[in-house]
Design an enzyme around this catalytic site. Sequence first.
Site, PDB file in Angstrom:
ATOM      1  N   LYS A  12       0.771  -1.263   0.190  1.00 25.92           N
ATOM      2  CA  LYS A  12       0.020  -0.012   0.012  1.00 25.92           C
ATOM      3  C   LYS A  12       1.030   1.261   0.077  1.00 25.92           C
ATOM      4  O   LYS A  12       1.994   1.346   0.591  1.00 25.92           O
ATOM      5  CB  LYS A  12      -1.024   0.125   1.252  1.00 25.92           C
ATOM      6  N   CYS A  13       0.390   2.210  -0.425  1.00 23.29           N
ATOM      7  CA  CYS A  13       0.808   3.804  -0.391  1.00 23.29           C
ATOM      8  C   CYS A  13       1.489   4.120   0.723  1.00 23.29           C
ATOM      9  O   CYS A  13       0.830   3.743   1.834  1.00 23.29           O
ATOM     10  CB  CYS A  13      -0.131   4.622  -0.806  1.00 23.29           C
ATOM     11  N   PRO A  14       2.862   4.411   0.964  1.00 28.41           N
ATOM     12  CA  PRO A  14       3.603   5.015  -0.185  1.00 28.41           C
ATOM     13  C   PRO A  14       4.681   3.832  -0.522  1.00 28.41           C
ATOM     14  O   PRO A  14       5.527   4.422  -1.417  1.00 28.41           O
ATOM     15  CB  PRO A  14       4.217   6.081   0.388  1.00 28.41           C
ATOM     16  N   ASP A  39      -2.139  -1.329  -5.632  1.00 33.22           N
ATOM     17  CA  ASP A  39      -2.613  -0.303  -4.988  1.00 33.22           C
ATOM     18  C   ASP A  39      -2.965   0.687  -5.902  1.00 33.22           C
ATOM     19  O   ASP A  39      -2.538   1.060  -6.922  1.00 33.22           O
ATOM     20  CB  ASP A  39      -1.293   0.279  -4.179  1.00 33.22           C
TER      21      ASP A  39
END
Length: 78
Positions: A12-14, A39
């Site tokens: 997932k981000c980042p 993502d």
Amino acid sequence: MTTTILDLSGLKCPLPALKTRKALGGIAPGDRLEVRCTDPLALLDIPHLVNEMGDRLERTDRDGERSVFVIEKLATPA
């Protein structure tokens, strides 16, 4: 010319952007990096990162939940 595959599925981000930045720093100009992500934010983050780094986004493909980015590492300016 070499293509390196970076599978970032499930991250997932980042993390996808951070890992893509690191991988781009480790390949030679003219080589390609194929980044695979799940993502949804990567659709915004990866193109922005490539532009920021001065490299070239050759292709973006979307297949269900997976996005695939093919990036060409350009020569760093002198």
